[in-house]
Design an enzyme around this catalytic site. Structure first.
Site, short mmCIF file in Angstrom:
data_model
loop_
_atom_site.label_atom_id
_atom_site.label_comp_id
_atom_site.label_asym_id
_atom_site.label_seq_id
_atom_site.Cartn_x
_atom_site.Cartn_y
_atom_site.Cartn_z
N GLN A 189 -9.42 9.51 -4.96
CA GLN A 189 -9.05 10.27 -3.75
C GLN A 189 -10.17 11.19 -3.27
O GLN A 189 -10.38 11.36 -2.07
CB GLN A 189 -7.79 11.10 -4.04
CG GLN A 189 -7.33 11.99 -2.90
CD GLN A 189 -6.65 11.22 -1.79
OE1 GLN A 189 -5.53 10.73 -1.96
NE2 GLN A 189 -7.31 11.09 -0.66
N TRP A 206 0.53 13.74 3.49
CA TRP A 206 -0.04 13.02 4.63
C TRP A 206 1.00 12.62 5.65
O TRP A 206 0.69 12.38 6.81
CB TRP A 206 -0.79 11.78 4.14
CG TRP A 206 -1.98 12.14 3.33
CD1 TRP A 206 -3.23 12.42 3.81
CD2 TRP A 206 -2.06 12.31 1.91
NE1 TRP A 206 -4.06 12.75 2.77
CE2 TRP A 206 -3.37 12.69 1.60
CE3 TRP A 206 -1.13 12.19 0.86
CZ2 TRP A 206 -3.80 12.95 0.29
CZ3 TRP A 206 -1.56 12.43 -0.44
CH2 TRP A 206 -2.87 12.81 -0.71
N HIS A 246 1.38 5.30 -2.29
CA HIS A 246 0.84 6.24 -3.29
C HIS A 246 2.02 6.84 -4.05
O HIS A 246 2.51 7.91 -3.70
CB HIS A 246 0.04 7.34 -2.59
CG HIS A 246 -1.18 6.85 -1.89
ND1 HIS A 246 -2.46 7.07 -2.35
CD2 HIS A 246 -1.32 6.10 -0.75
CE1 HIS A 246 -3.33 6.50 -1.52
NE2 HIS A 246 -2.67 5.91 -0.54
N ASP A 281 2.32 3.34 2.91
CA ASP A 281 1.34 4.35 2.53
C ASP A 281 1.99 5.57 1.89
O ASP A 281 1.72 5.89 0.75
CB ASP A 281 0.48 4.77 3.74
CG ASP A 281 -0.90 5.25 3.33
OD1 ASP A 281 -1.17 5.33 2.12
OD2 ASP A 281 -1.72 5.55 4.22
N GLU A 291 -11.08 5.08 7.08
CA GLU A 291 -9.83 5.69 7.56
C GLU A 291 -10.18 6.94 8.34
O GLU A 291 -9.96 8.06 7.90
CB GLU A 291 -8.90 6.00 6.37
CG GLU A 291 -7.49 6.39 6.84
CD GLU A 291 -6.54 6.73 5.69
OE1 GLU A 291 -6.98 6.76 4.53
OE2 GLU A 291 -5.35 6.96 5.98
N HIS A 303 0.84 -1.21 0.00
CA HIS A 303 0.00 0.00 0.00
C HIS A 303 0.87 1.25 0.00
O HIS A 303 1.45 1.62 1.02
CB HIS A 303 -0.93 0.01 1.23
CG HIS A 303 -1.94 1.11 1.20
ND1 HIS A 303 -3.30 0.89 1.25
CD2 HIS A 303 -1.80 2.46 1.10
CE1 HIS A 303 -3.94 2.04 1.20
NE2 HIS A 303 -3.04 3.02 1.11
N HIS A 349 -9.71 2.00 0.38
CA HIS A 349 -9.41 2.78 1.58
C HIS A 349 -10.72 2.79 2.38
O HIS A 349 -11.68 3.45 1.96
CB HIS A 349 -9.03 4.21 1.22
CG HIS A 349 -7.62 4.39 0.76
ND1 HIS A 349 -7.13 3.82 -0.38
CD2 HIS A 349 -6.57 5.07 1.32
CE1 HIS A 349 -5.85 4.15 -0.53
NE2 HIS A 349 -5.48 4.90 0.48
ZN LIG Z 1 -3.44 5.08 1.23
#
Ligand SMILES: [Zn+2]
Length: 411
Positions: free
Chosen positions: A151, A314, A58, A308, A212, A56, A209
Site C-alpha cells: 500500500q 476509501w 481489500h 474494491d 490509479e 478486487h 494497482h
Molecule cells: Zn484496490
C-alpha cells in the site's frame, strides 16, 4: 443433486444439471418437467450461472470507515493517510473478524471466488498472517486468492522489497504493486521490474494497482504490459484500475493498445470506487476517472468489474453485492447498449474468472466443480433491468445460500 429447468447463457432451451458430489456430472436438454425430488432444485426457467467473482477487494481494510477519522476530501491519497492511522490499531483478531464478516456479505450475494489485496507495508505483516488463516478457515465458503499489496510502496517504504519477498514465502498467491504511488517515476518503474521478477521466480500471479490517478503522465501500464509481453506472462498478469487511461490522449492510447493486446494481460475496473475517488482535482468539466472499459472490451481484451472497498477509508458504502457494481459500471462506462446488456454478466463471471486464472476450476461444464447460482431472471438483460439477485448458491454440490425474494402486497 439435480437442478431442473435451468436456462444457460449462450444455449437455447431449458436444461437439467446433474451434480455428483463435488463435480458436475451431466448437463442435458430438458423438455418436460418431472416432479422435483426432495433435495433437488427448480430453477423455474431462470438463469443458472457459475458463481459470481469478486476480483478486487481489500478484506483487511473493510468495515473501518470513520475509525479513527473519516476521509473528508474523498481522495485516494487521504484514504491512504486515514488507513495508515487505522493500521496502527489493527490486531490479528480485528482483521479476521472484519474479513469474515465481509466474506459472509459476499457469499450472501452469490460470490464464491475472491481476490483480496492485503497491505504488506507493515514490518510485522500482521494483516497478511491473519488473512492466511482466513483463507483456510473459509474454504467451505469461498476460494480466496491473497495479493501481497504494498500500500505504501515497494521502493518508497522501508524494507519494502524484503516485506514483499516474505509475504510470498508465507503463502501469498499473487504479487501486487502500486507504481504510481512510489516517490519517483524511476522507483515506479523499478518496482514493476522487481515485482515481475518475484512473480516469475515464485510462480505467483500478478495484480498491480496501476495508474490509479487522473494524472495523464502516469504511464506505468506500458511498463507492466511490456514486462508481461517480454516474459510471456500475460495470461498471469492483471492491471487493476488503470484510471489514468481515462485521461490519456487518443494518440498515445492508440499506440498503447497495440502493446496491451500483444501482452495478453487482463484488466480490472472498480467503477463505483473510481467514480468516487477520481476527478477530485477537477472543477468542470469533471472527469469520470475510469479506465476505458468499453474500448478494452471492444479491442478483444479481457476486462471485469470489482468492488474494491466496503465501508473503508476509501469508500463509505457497499454491501457485498457485485450486481450493484455491474449496474453502476454499465452506466458509468457508457455500456447500456443492448449488445453490451445482453452479455453484461461476463463482467462479473467469465471475464473475472479469466483474470483470476481459475481455468478448469470454474464454469458450467461436465467434470468441473459443482459450484453454481440460480438467478432471479432468465437472461443478462433482465437481471440488470430488474435489479435481480442470486436466489440460490450451490458450492461443492450443496446449498450454501438461499434467498427469498421480497413479497409485495398491492392494496
Ligand atoms: Zn484496490
Amino acid at each position: 443433486m439435480i437442478i431442473h429447468n435451468a436456462r444457460l447463457r449462450g444455449r437455447d432451451g431449458l436444461h437439467r444439471i446433474t451434480l455428483d458430489g463435488e463435480r458436475i456430472a451431466a448437463i442435458d436438454a430438458q423438455h418436460a418437467l418431472p416432479p422435483i425430488a426432495e433435495g433437488d432444485l427448480n430453477a423455474a426457467g431462470n438463469l443458472v450461472v457459475p458463481p459470481f467473482v469478486e476480483p478486487h477487494i481489500h478484506l483487511d481494510a473493510t468495515l473501518t470507515a470513520g475509525e479513527p477519522a473519516w476521509n473528508m476530501s474523498g481522495t485516494l491519497f487521504e484514504g491512504i493517510e486515514r488507513w495508515a492511522e487505522r493500521k496502527a490499531l489493527v490486531t490479528h483478531e480485528d482483521t479476521k473478524t472484519r474479513a469474515k464478516k465481509t466474506i459472509d456479505m459476499l457469499v450472501d450475494h452469490g460470490i464464491q471466488h475472491v481476490r483480496t489485496h492485503v497491505d504488506v507495508t507493515d514490518p510485522t505483516l500482521a494483516a497478511l498472517k491473519a488473512m492466511l488463516e482466513v483463507r483456510e478457515e473459509t474454504r467451505h465458503l469461498i476460494d480466496l486468492q491473497i495479493v501481497a499489496f504494498p500500500q505504501e510502496g515497494i521502493e518508497s517504504y522501508a524494507n519494502g522489497r524484503a516485506l514483499m519477498e516474505q509475504a510470498v514465502e508465507l503463502g501469498a498467491d499473487v504479487v501486487g504493486g502500486i507504481p504510481h504511488f512510489e516517490n519517483t517515476r524511476d522507483q515506479g518503474v523499478s518496482s514493476i521490474k522487481f515485482l515481475m521478477d518475484l512473480a516469475e521466480r515464485s510462480g505467483c500471479l500478478v495484480d498491480v494497482h496501476c495508474d490509479e490517478t487522473d494524472d495523464p503522465q502516469s504511464r506505468f501500464l506500458e511498463v507492466l504490459a511490456e514486462e508481461a509481453r517480454v516474459r510471456g506472462m500475460g495470461a498471469r498478469v492483471t492491471a487493476s484500475h488503470t484510471v489514468a487511461m481515462g485521461s490519456y490522449d487518443n494518440a498515445y492510447c492508440s499506440k498503447l493498445f497495440r502493446l496491451l493486446k500483444m501482452s495478453g494481460i487482463s484488466f480490472i475496473s472498480c467503477p463505483t470506487e473510481s467514480i468516487h475517488l477520481q476527478g477530485r482535482f477537477d472543477t468542470y468539466p469533471k472527469r469520470r476517472g475510469l479506465t476505458r472499459v468499453a474500448e478494452i472490451d471492444r479491442a478483444g481484451m479481457n476486462v471485469c468489474f470489482g468492488q474494491d472497498s466496503i465501508v473503508d477509508p476509501w469508500y463509505p458504502l457497499g454491501n457485498g453485492n457485485i450486481l450493484r457494481i455491474l449496474e453502476a459500471g454499465l452506466h458509468i462506462c457508457h455500456m447500456l447498449g443492448y449488445e453490451d446488456l445482453k452479455r453484461s454478466l461476463d463482467l462479473i463471471t467469465d471475464n473475472s474468472a479469466r483474470a483470476l486464472n481459475l481455468g478448469e476450476g470454474y464454469g458450467l461444464e461436465v467434470g468441473r466443480p459443482a459450484n453454481l447460482l440460480i438467478l432471479s431472471a432468465p437472461d443478462d438483460y433482465e437481471m440488470v433491468r430488474s435489479q435481480g439477485h442470486a436466489l440460490v448458491s450451490v458450492r461443492h454440490g450443496k446449498v450454501l445460500m438461499r434467498r427469498t425474494p421480497a413479497q409485495i402486497e398491492r392494496a
